[in-house]
Design an enzyme around this catalytic site. Structure first.
Site, mmCIF file in Angstrom:
data_model
loop_
_atom_site.group_PDB
_atom_site.id
_atom_site.type_symbol
_atom_site.label_atom_id
_atom_site.label_comp_id
_atom_site.label_asym_id
_atom_site.label_seq_id
_atom_site.Cartn_x
_atom_site.Cartn_y
_atom_site.Cartn_z
ATOM 1 N N GLY A 57 2.321 2.555 10.495
ATOM 2 C CA GLY A 57 3.284 3.715 10.299
ATOM 3 C C GLY A 57 3.752 3.971 11.587
ATOM 4 O O GLY A 57 4.591 5.022 11.796
ATOM 5 N N GLU A 95 -5.670 -4.576 10.427
ATOM 6 C CA GLU A 95 -4.840 -3.466 10.711
ATOM 7 C C GLU A 95 -5.130 -2.621 11.801
ATOM 8 O O GLU A 95 -6.044 -1.664 11.862
ATOM 9 C CB GLU A 95 -4.832 -2.632 9.694
ATOM 10 N N GLU A 108 -7.031 5.322 7.547
ATOM 11 C CA GLU A 108 -6.496 6.546 7.135
ATOM 12 C C GLU A 108 -7.773 7.114 6.189
ATOM 13 O O GLU A 108 -7.844 8.383 6.447
ATOM 14 C CB GLU A 108 -5.304 6.528 6.357
ATOM 15 N N SER A 149 3.026 -1.776 10.332
ATOM 16 C CA SER A 149 4.500 -2.264 10.727
ATOM 17 C C SER A 149 4.799 -3.354 10.249
ATOM 18 O O SER A 149 5.793 -3.772 11.088
ATOM 19 C CB SER A 149 4.745 -1.698 11.950
ATOM 20 N N GLY A 200 2.758 -1.003 4.239
ATOM 21 C CA GLY A 200 2.906 0.285 3.931
ATOM 22 C C GLY A 200 4.265 0.742 3.532
ATOM 23 O O GLY A 200 4.952 0.445 2.582
ATOM 24 N N GLY A 201 5.009 1.233 4.585
ATOM 25 C CA GLY A 201 6.154 1.796 4.685
ATOM 26 C C GLY A 201 7.311 0.685 3.892
ATOM 27 O O GLY A 201 8.025 1.251 3.252
ATOM 28 N N ASN A 244 0.893 -1.138 -0.020
ATOM 29 C CA ASN A 244 -0.087 -0.044 0.033
ATOM 30 C C ASN A 244 0.877 1.292 -0.166
ATOM 31 O O ASN A 244 1.574 1.637 1.081
ATOM 32 C CB ASN A 244 -0.762 -0.115 1.270
ATOM 33 N N TRP A 245 0.912 1.875 -1.102
ATOM 34 C CA TRP A 245 1.966 2.848 -1.300
ATOM 35 C C TRP A 245 1.450 4.134 -0.738
ATOM 36 O O TRP A 245 2.235 5.038 -0.491
ATOM 37 C CB TRP A 245 2.444 3.252 -2.776
ATOM 38 N N LYS A 246 0.239 4.297 -0.279
ATOM 39 C CA LYS A 246 -0.332 5.468 0.181
ATOM 40 C C LYS A 246 0.036 6.751 -0.801
ATOM 41 O O LYS A 246 -0.075 6.412 -1.981
ATOM 42 C CB LYS A 246 0.212 5.761 1.413
ATOM 43 N N HIS A 273 -9.556 1.799 4.410
ATOM 44 C CA HIS A 273 -8.129 2.012 5.188
ATOM 45 C C HIS A 273 -8.485 2.930 6.210
ATOM 46 O O HIS A 273 -9.250 3.945 6.042
ATOM 47 C CB HIS A 273 -7.101 2.464 4.257
HETATM 48 P P1 PGA Z 1 2.571 0.614 7.593
HETATM 49 O O1 PGA Z 1 1.157 0.702 6.770
HETATM 50 O O2 PGA Z 1 3.187 -0.901 7.099
HETATM 51 O O3 PGA Z 1 3.298 1.737 7.031
HETATM 52 O O4 PGA Z 1 2.411 0.385 9.063
HETATM 53 C C1 PGA Z 1 0.345 -0.326 6.548
HETATM 54 C C2 PGA Z 1 -1.023 0.085 5.992
HETATM 55 O O5 PGA Z 1 -1.326 1.263 6.533
HETATM 56 O O6 PGA Z 1 -1.517 -0.514 5.159
#
Ligand code: PGA
Length: 255
Positions: free
Chosen positions: A176, A170, A100, A216, A237-238, A13-15, A98
Site C-alpha cells: 500500500g 509480501e 495487517e 504494490s 491489494g489496491g 485482496n480487497w481488504k 496478512h
Molecule cells: P497492495 O496490497 O497491492 O495495495 O500493496 C497488497 C496486499 O496487502 O496484499
C-alpha cells in the site's frame, strides 16, 4: 513463473473495501476482462461480500476467497468466522497471516499456524502471507525472518496438505505504499522461501508450490515481476479494486 510445474495465481485482496452492491458491480465489470485468463483468478473479499461475490462470479473463471478465518470450528469467539462456515458458503481460498492482521490484530506465527491448519482441514486453499518490515530488511534478517514465519506457519502440516498452500511473499514496506520491491528483490526472497519448503518437505513439493509476490504490484510493474522464475503470481491489494488494472495483471500472468 514456471507454469510447466506450478500454477500461476493472481489473487485480489480487497481488504476492508466494497459493500455487497459494489462487489456485484465490480465483479460484473471484471468478468469479461479476465475470462480468457491462462492463470487462476481469485478475489478475496470481506466476509459480508462473499455471498454477493459468489453470485456475481457464478459460471465464470473467478474463484472467491476470504481474507481470514478462525482457528476453531465453532464456539465462543465473538466476531470471528470459521472455515467450516466459509466452506459451506462455497469459498475456495482464504488468506492467512496478512501483515495487517499481524500488525493490527495481534496475529502471531503461532496463531497463523493454527488458523492455517484449521482452514486446510476444511479443504480451503490457503494463501499464507510472509514478509519483512523495512527495519528487518535493513537489519539484514529478511531471509531468517521469512524462513521462520514459513516454518512456524507450516509446523505440523503434512506434505499432502501443503499442496493446498500458496505462499505470498509480501514485504511489509511495499504494501500500500507504492514502493514495489524490485523484481530481483522479489525473486531473491521467493527463491529463499522455495528453499525453505524444500527443507521442510522435499524438492518436488517446493517446485510445485505457487509463491506469489505482493506489495504494490500494479498494471505497470506486473510484467517485470512475473517474468521472474520463482514469482508465480501476485496478491494484489489496491490494483484489485480497479477492473481494468486487475485485468492487465491477469493478462501479464497469462503470457
Ligand atoms: P497492495 O496490497 O497491492 O495495495 O500493496 C497488497 C496486499 O496487502 O496484499
Amino acid at each position: 513463473m514456471k507454469k510447466t510445474v506450478r500454477e500461476a495465481i493472481i489473487a485480489g485482496n480487497w481488504k476492508m473495501n466494497k459493500t455487497p452492491s459494489e462487489t456485484k458491480a465490480l465483479i460484473s465489470e471484471m468478468k469479461p476482462l479476465v475470462s480468457g485468463a491462462d492463470c487462476k483468478v481469485v478475489l478475496c473479499v470481506p466476509f459480508v461480500d462473499i455471498d454477493a461475490a459468489l453470485n456475481a462470479s457464478a459460471g465464470s473463471n473467478i474463484e472467491i476467497g476470504a481474507e481470514n478465518c478462525h482457528f476453531e470450528k465453532s464456539g465462543a469467539f465473538t466476531g470471528e468466522v470459521s472455515p467450516v462456515m466459509l466452506k459451506e458458503m462455497g469459498v475456495k481460498y482464504v488468506i492467512i497471516g496478512h501483515s495487517e492482521r499481524r500488525q493490527y490484530f495481534g496475529e502471531t506465527d503461532v496463531t497463523v499456524n493454527k488458523r492455517l491448519k484449521n482452514a486446510l482441514e476444511e479443504d480451503l486453499k490457503v494463501i499464507l502471507c510472509v514478509g519483512e518490515t523495512l527495519e528487518q530488511r535493513e537489519q539484514g534478517i529478511t531471509a531468517e525472518l521469512v524462513a521462520m514465519q514459513t516454518k512456524i506457519a507450516l509446523f505440523d502440516v503434512s506434505k499432502e496438505a501443503a499442496k493446498n498452500v500458496i505462499i505470498a511473499y509480501e514485504p511489509v514496506w511495499a504494501i500500500g505504499t507504492g514502493k514495489t520491491a524490485t523484481s530481483d528483490q522479489a525473486e531473491e526472497v521467493c527463491a529463499i522461501i522455495r528453499d525453505v519448503i524444500a527443507d521442510i518437505y522435499d524438492s518436488d513439493t517446493a517446485e510445485g508450490m505457487t509463491i506469489q509476490y505482493g506489495g504494490s504490484m500494479n498494471a505497470k510493474n506486473a510484467d517485470e515481476l512475473l517474468s521472474k522464475v520463482n514469482v508465480d503470481g501476485g496478491l494484489i491489494g489496491g490494483a484489485s479494486l480497479k477492473a481494468e488494472d486487475f485485468s492487465i495483471i491477469v493478462k501479464a500472468a497469462s503470457k
